[in-house]
Design a protein around this motif. Structure first.
Motif, PDB file in Angstrom:
ATOM      1  N   PRO A   3      18.455  -8.155  -0.611  1.00  0.00           N
ATOM      2  CA  PRO A   3      17.242  -9.053  -0.095  1.00  0.00           C
ATOM      3  C   PRO A   3      16.125  -8.092   0.450  1.00  0.00           C
ATOM      4  CG  PRO A   3      19.443  -9.929   0.379  1.00  0.00           C
ATOM      5  CD  PRO A   3      19.612  -8.627  -0.395  1.00  0.00           C
ATOM      6  N   GLU A   4      16.649  -6.898   0.845  1.00  0.00           N
ATOM      7  CA  GLU A   4      15.748  -5.949   1.084  1.00  0.00           C
ATOM      8  C   GLU A   4      14.562  -5.527   0.460  1.00  0.00           C
ATOM      9  OE1 GLU A   4      18.831  -6.835   3.771  1.00  0.00           O
ATOM     10  OE2 GLU A   4      18.941  -5.608   1.829  1.00  0.00           O
ATOM     11  N   LEU A   7      12.307  -8.219  -0.670  1.00  0.00           N
ATOM     12  CA  LEU A   7      11.450  -8.331   0.694  1.00  0.00           C
ATOM     13  C   LEU A   7      10.058  -7.399   0.315  1.00  0.00           C
ATOM     14  CD1 LEU A   7      10.712 -10.027   3.124  1.00  0.00           C
ATOM     15  CD2 LEU A   7      11.937  -8.245   4.358  1.00  0.00           C
ATOM     16  N   LEU A 128      15.510 -13.297  -1.718  1.00  0.00           N
ATOM     17  CA  LEU A 128      15.530 -12.935  -0.369  1.00  0.00           C
ATOM     18  C   LEU A 128      16.772 -13.450   0.747  1.00  0.00           C
ATOM     19  CD1 LEU A 128      11.929 -13.679   0.691  1.00  0.00           C
ATOM     20  CD2 LEU A 128      12.786 -11.637  -0.207  1.00  0.00           C
TER      21      LEU A 128
END
Length: 137
Positions: A3-4, A7, A128
Motif C-alpha cells: 500500500p505504501e 500511495l 491502498l
C-alpha cells in the motif's frame, strides 16, 4: 505492490510510470476506458529514444508516425495540428528528440485526464488498502 508503494504513485504521473506495477495498473485502467493508445505512444517514444542505429531509428520513426500520429491511423493519439505538423517536419531530419513535443503533449493529456480518474478508481483504491493476512491452516 505494498500500500505504501501504491500511495507513492499518487504523488505524480512520473512516479506511477517509473514503477513496473504502477505502469501495469495504469495500463489496466486505461484498457477499461478503451484509451491505452496514449500510454502506448508515450512508452514507444521512450523506447525510440534508446535506439542507437540511424537505420533502426528511421524505421521506428516511420512506424510510430504511421501508427499514432497520422490522421486516421489505427491508434491515433489526440494531438493539435501544430504538434502533428511539427512532428511531421521532424521526420525529415530524424533525431532522438523527433517525438519530444508530441510525447510531452500526450503526457500532459494523461496527467490532466485519465491519471486523476485512475487515482479515484476502485482498482487504485484497492491497492491502498492493507492486505489481510491469510489464515494459517
Amino acid at each position: 505492490p505494498s500500500p505504501e508503494e501504491a500511495l507513492a504513485w499518487g504523488e505524480s504521473l512520473e512516479k506511477l510510470l517509473q514503477h513496473q506495477y504502477g505502469l501495469a495498473a495504469f495500463r489496466a485502467f486505461l484498457h477499461t476506458e478503451f484509451s491505452e493508445e496514449n500510454l502506448e505512444f508515450w512508452l514507444a517514444c521512450e523506447e525510440y529514444k534508446k535506439i542507437r542505429s540511424q537505420s533502426k531509428m528511421a524505421s521506428r520513426a516511420r512506424k510510430l508516425f504511421a501508427e499514432y500520429i497520422a490522421i486516421q491511423s489505427c491508434k491515433e493519439v489526440n494531438l493539435d495540428s501544430y504538434t502533428r505538423e511539427h512532428t511531421k517536419e521532424n521526420m525529415r531530419t530524424l533525431t532522438r528528440g523527433a517525438f519530444d513535443l508530441a510525447q510531452r503533449r500526450i503526457f500532459g493529456l494523461m496527467e490532466r485526464d485519465p491519471y486523476p480518474r485512475f487515482l479515484r478508481s476502485e482498482l487504485y483504491l484497492d491497492l491502498l488498502r492493507p492486505k489481510k493476512p491469510s489464515p494459517v491452516l
